[in-house]
Design a protein around this motif. Structure first.
Motif, mmCIF file in Angstrom:
data_model
loop_
_atom_site.group_PDB
_atom_site.id
_atom_site.type_symbol
_atom_site.label_atom_id
_atom_site.label_comp_id
_atom_site.label_asym_id
_atom_site.label_seq_id
_atom_site.Cartn_x
_atom_site.Cartn_y
_atom_site.Cartn_z
ATOM 1 N N LEU A 1 0.836 -1.195 0.000
ATOM 2 C CA LEU A 1 0.000 0.000 0.000
ATOM 3 C C LEU A 1 0.872 1.246 0.000
ATOM 4 C CD1 LEU A 1 -2.589 -0.973 2.776
ATOM 5 C CD2 LEU A 1 -2.609 -1.577 0.350
ATOM 6 N N LYS A 2 0.400 2.291 -0.711
ATOM 7 C CA LYS A 2 1.104 3.567 -0.762
ATOM 8 C C LYS A 2 0.163 4.655 -0.286
ATOM 9 C CE LYS A 2 3.677 6.473 -3.986
ATOM 10 N NZ LYS A 2 3.055 7.750 -3.878
ATOM 11 N N ARG A 3 0.642 5.503 0.640
ATOM 12 C CA ARG A 3 -0.189 6.614 1.138
ATOM 13 C C ARG A 3 -0.497 7.577 0.005
ATOM 14 N NH1 ARG A 3 0.343 8.341 6.869
ATOM 15 N NH2 ARG A 3 -1.006 10.051 6.288
ATOM 16 N N THR A 4 -1.742 8.026 -0.066
ATOM 17 C CA THR A 4 -2.132 8.981 -1.099
ATOM 18 C C THR A 4 -2.504 10.335 -0.512
ATOM 19 O OG1 THR A 4 -4.434 8.231 -1.042
ATOM 20 C CG2 THR A 4 -2.969 7.176 -2.644
ATOM 21 N N ASP A 5 -2.660 10.404 0.811
ATOM 22 C CA ASP A 5 -3.055 11.662 1.434
ATOM 23 C C ASP A 5 -1.861 12.505 1.860
ATOM 24 O OD1 ASP A 5 -2.504 9.661 3.325
ATOM 25 O OD2 ASP A 5 -3.642 10.692 4.868
ATOM 26 N N MET A 6 -0.640 12.024 1.596
ATOM 27 C CA MET A 6 0.575 12.786 1.865
ATOM 28 C C MET A 6 1.668 12.334 0.904
ATOM 29 S SD MET A 6 2.079 11.105 5.347
ATOM 30 C CE MET A 6 3.812 11.007 5.036
ATOM 31 N N GLU A 7 2.680 13.149 0.722
ATOM 32 C CA GLU A 7 3.794 12.836 -0.171
ATOM 33 C C GLU A 7 4.678 11.783 0.486
ATOM 34 O OE1 GLU A 7 5.096 13.177 -3.547
ATOM 35 O OE2 GLU A 7 3.293 14.334 -3.319
ATOM 36 N N SER A 8 4.735 10.588 -0.103
ATOM 37 C CA SER A 8 5.576 9.517 0.414
ATOM 38 C C SER A 8 5.790 8.477 -0.679
ATOM 39 C CB SER A 8 4.927 8.859 1.631
ATOM 40 O OG SER A 8 5.676 7.752 2.055
ATOM 41 N N ASN A 9 7.016 7.986 -0.779
ATOM 42 C CA ASN A 9 7.322 6.918 -1.733
ATOM 43 C C ASN A 9 7.416 5.573 -1.039
ATOM 44 O OD1 ASN A 9 7.382 8.522 -4.039
ATOM 45 N ND2 ASN A 9 9.474 9.155 -3.631
ATOM 46 N N ASP A 10 7.229 5.568 0.273
ATOM 47 C CA ASP A 10 7.318 4.328 1.044
ATOM 48 C C ASP A 10 6.091 3.453 0.808
ATOM 49 O OD1 ASP A 10 9.688 5.223 2.160
ATOM 50 O OD2 ASP A 10 8.664 6.131 3.880
ATOM 51 N N LEU A 11 6.318 2.148 0.781
ATOM 52 C CA LEU A 11 5.222 1.190 0.671
ATOM 53 C C LEU A 11 5.041 0.495 2.007
ATOM 54 C CD1 LEU A 11 5.910 -0.482 -2.795
ATOM 55 C CD2 LEU A 11 4.317 1.355 -2.251
ATOM 56 N N LYS A 12 3.802 0.188 2.310
ATOM 57 C CA LYS A 12 3.463 -0.507 3.548
ATOM 58 C C LYS A 12 2.977 -1.904 3.177
ATOM 59 C CE LYS A 12 0.482 0.030 7.563
ATOM 60 N NZ LYS A 12 -0.476 0.895 8.240
ATOM 61 N N LEU A 13 3.624 -2.926 3.722
ATOM 62 C CA LEU A 13 3.239 -4.305 3.464
ATOM 63 C C LEU A 13 2.198 -4.717 4.501
ATOM 64 C CD1 LEU A 13 3.905 -6.754 1.655
ATOM 65 C CD2 LEU A 13 5.539 -7.455 3.415
ATOM 66 N N VAL A 14 1.006 -5.114 4.019
ATOM 67 C CA VAL A 14 -0.114 -5.449 4.913
ATOM 68 C C VAL A 14 -0.653 -6.824 4.550
ATOM 69 C CG1 VAL A 14 -2.415 -4.744 5.679
ATOM 70 C CG2 VAL A 14 -0.713 -3.004 5.127
ATOM 71 N N ALA A 15 -0.923 -7.632 5.561
ATOM 72 C CA ALA A 15 -1.512 -8.957 5.333
ATOM 73 C C ALA A 15 -2.915 -8.783 4.746
ATOM 74 C CB ALA A 15 -1.577 -9.735 6.629
ATOM 75 N N ARG A 16 -3.227 -9.576 3.730
ATOM 76 C CA ARG A 16 -4.543 -9.472 3.079
ATOM 77 C C ARG A 16 -5.676 -9.813 4.026
ATOM 78 N NH1 ARG A 16 -5.102 -11.765 -2.677
ATOM 79 N NH2 ARG A 16 -7.060 -10.671 -2.399
ATOM 80 N N ALA A 17 -5.411 -10.578 5.066
ATOM 81 C CA ALA A 17 -6.451 -10.916 6.041
ATOM 82 C C ALA A 17 -6.972 -9.661 6.751
ATOM 83 C CB ALA A 17 -5.910 -11.910 7.062
ATOM 84 N N LEU A 18 -6.181 -8.587 6.768
ATOM 85 C CA LEU A 18 -6.585 -7.337 7.412
ATOM 86 C C LEU A 18 -7.308 -6.391 6.461
ATOM 87 C CD1 LEU A 18 -3.305 -6.640 9.405
ATOM 88 C CD2 LEU A 18 -5.418 -7.692 10.252
ATOM 89 N N LEU A 19 -7.334 -6.746 5.180
ATOM 90 C CA LEU A 19 -7.904 -5.885 4.143
ATOM 91 C C LEU A 19 -9.243 -6.440 3.656
ATOM 92 C CD1 LEU A 19 -4.626 -5.396 2.094
ATOM 93 C CD2 LEU A 19 -5.610 -3.817 3.760
ATOM 94 N N PRO A 20 -10.085 -5.584 3.061
ATOM 95 C CA PRO A 20 -11.338 -6.087 2.486
ATOM 96 C C PRO A 20 -11.052 -7.142 1.409
ATOM 97 C CG PRO A 20 -11.356 -3.689 2.577
ATOM 98 C CD PRO A 20 -9.974 -4.126 2.934
ATOM 99 N N ALA A 21 -11.866 -8.150 1.328
ATOM 100 C CA ALA A 21 -11.658 -9.261 0.399
ATOM 101 C C ALA A 21 -11.699 -8.824 -1.065
ATOM 102 C CB ALA A 21 -12.698 -10.346 0.647
ATOM 103 N N GLU A 22 -12.437 -7.767 -1.376
ATOM 104 C CA GLU A 22 -12.637 -7.358 -2.768
ATOM 105 C C GLU A 22 -11.565 -6.404 -3.300
ATOM 106 O OE1 GLU A 22 -15.124 -4.660 -0.114
ATOM 107 O OE2 GLU A 22 -14.783 -6.798 -0.257
#
Length: 56
Positions: free
Chosen positions: A18-39
């Motif tokens: 995931l990449k933040r879109t509400d602020m300037e950042s090139n960092d990516l955040k790795l998140v387990a899909r179990a924590l995200l909506p299935a769709e």
């Protein structure tokens, strides 16, 4: 509580980058899909609020 917005950059197995879109950042955040909506799909926008991710 703060609200943050992310774009799903890539989906790799059980994880999504995931990449933040509400602020300037090139960092990516790795998140387990179990924590995200299935769709989720690459390119979709997520809202993070109250320690949960929601589709936008």
């Amino acid at each position: 509580m703060e609200t943050w917005y992310y774009q799903v950059v890539s989906i790799e197995g059980d994880y999504a980058n995931l990449k933040r879109t509400d602020m300037e950042s090139n960092d990516l955040k790795l998140v387990a899909r179990a924590l995200l909506p299935a769709e989720i799909y690459e390119g979709c926008i997520l809202k993070y609020e109250w320690m949960q991710y929601f589709m936008q």
